[in-house]
Scaffold this motif. Structure first.
Motif: not given
Length: 352
Positions: A60-61, A63, A83-84, A106, A108-111, A113, A134
């Motif tokens: 999760w989350n 990068q 996810s992300n 996904q 949110q778009s900041s990270i 997937t 995605t």
């Protein structure tokens, strides 16, 4: 055993040779919070985490790249839920999970997937072998005896699939809903191709006004015979097609050495947030290798690889920065792979 999480960490850890069962949320849960998390999970058995919406592995989350390799992930609700995050999932058996083998979402778009799934066996999962909200990359993987082999739900669902065997799935081999666009084979762009998709009622099922690219794949027919049109639902571009099965293994448990030097088209191209990924293959042992990004004037922007490497298949991400770590301008760039004295060059488009 019998915990909420078998292992839970927001920092980088190495997990190996563990057996984790009967957790109510996840057998292993890794995420990032303030610091990068590039954990590795190897040679683990993660089974029977099957209460409510439990996952064998929850990523999760992140990068940074989390690596899951040589694991058996069976009889959970979800085998691996991403996810992300953009993990590497390599050489795993993912079987008999109550909903989905690998769940890719996904929120949110900041990270971005964008998982890479390679050399896996994904079998007997009740709803889907792999589910995509995605993008992602699936290569050298066998996906069989699931509900749907690969299910892509939204217009943002655009994974690239190559050298994979997708057979004997109950509902369809590949399902593209709501204008999703998985790429099974695009000769002009160099994406996908060399998949083996047959022995199920529907090979590819897409929505109206949505063309799925599925060129240079094998559809189970004899040499000289075209694919059966009633096995496709919707507009599927499967011409040209292969007359032989390019994926002959049943259960991929080891990675073969490549036979030719190759440099693939970067994906995604144009790039998205989080950069773009470059795949290349080296057939000879202990070669001096360089992979360099250039701008249109021929100026070197970034050196991604400069070292001696063994024969094998490699994957490198470019995050859109130069050698000083500064973001470069959007536009056209070239990337050149040189092995020994043999250069290969391709073009990419960088978006911001």
């Amino acid at each position: 055993y019998d915990a909420k999480w078998g292992i839970r960490s927001k920092k980088t850890i190495q997990i190996s040779n563990c057996e984790i069962e009967n957790c109510s949320i996840a057998g292993i849960y890794v995420w990032e919070e303030g610091t990068s998390n590039s954990s590795t999970i190897t040679s683990c058995v993660i089974n029977n985490n099957n209460s409510d919406e439990a996952a064998g592995i929850l990523i999760w989350n992140c990068q940074s790249t989390v690596t899951v390799e040589d694991c058996a992930i069976n009889s959970n609700v979800y085998g691996i839920w991403v996810s992300n995050a953009r993990p590497d999932i390599l050489n795993c058996d993912i079987k008999n999970n109550l909903k989905t083998g690998i769940m890719v979402t996904q929120y949110q778009s900041s990270i971005v997937t964008w998982p890479s799934i390679e050399w896996c066996l994904i079998q007997g999962n009740e709803q889907n072998g792999i589910y995509f909200d995605t993008g992602g990359h699936v290569s050298n993987t066998k996906i069989w005896e699931n509900g749907y082999g690969i299910y892509c739900r939204y217009s943002s669902s655009s994974p690239f699939i190559d050298h994979s065997k997708i057979i004997q799935n109950d509902a369809a081999g590949v399902r593209a809903a709501n204008n999703a666009k998985p790429v099974l084979g695009d000769v002009a762009q160099g994406y996908g191709q060399n998949n083996s998709i047959y022995d199920q009622s529907i090979f590819v099922y897409t929505t109206p006004q949505n063309t799925i690219m599925a060129e240079n794949c094998y559809w189970g027919t004899q040499p000289g015979m075209p694919p059966l049109p009633n096995k496709f639902k919707g507009d599927v571009d499967y011409d040209p097609y292969l007359e032989y099965d390019p994926v002959t293994y049943l259960a991929p448990r080891s990675r073969s050495k490549p036979s030719v030097l190759s440099l693939s088209q970067s994906y995604p191209n144009p790039s998205v947030k989080g950069g773009t990924t470059i795949l290349y293959s080296i057939p000879s042992e202990n070669q001096r290798v360089s992979l360099i990004i250039y701008d249109v004037s021929g100026r070197r922007i970034k050196t991604l690889v400069s070292k001696t490497q063994a024969a094998g298949n490699y994957r490198v991400n470019w995050d859109g920065t130069n050698d000083r770590g500064r973001a470069v301008a959007p536009g056209i760039y070239f990337y050149q792979l040189t092995v020994g004295n043999k250069p290969l060059t391709r073009k990419m488009v960088l978006f911001k």
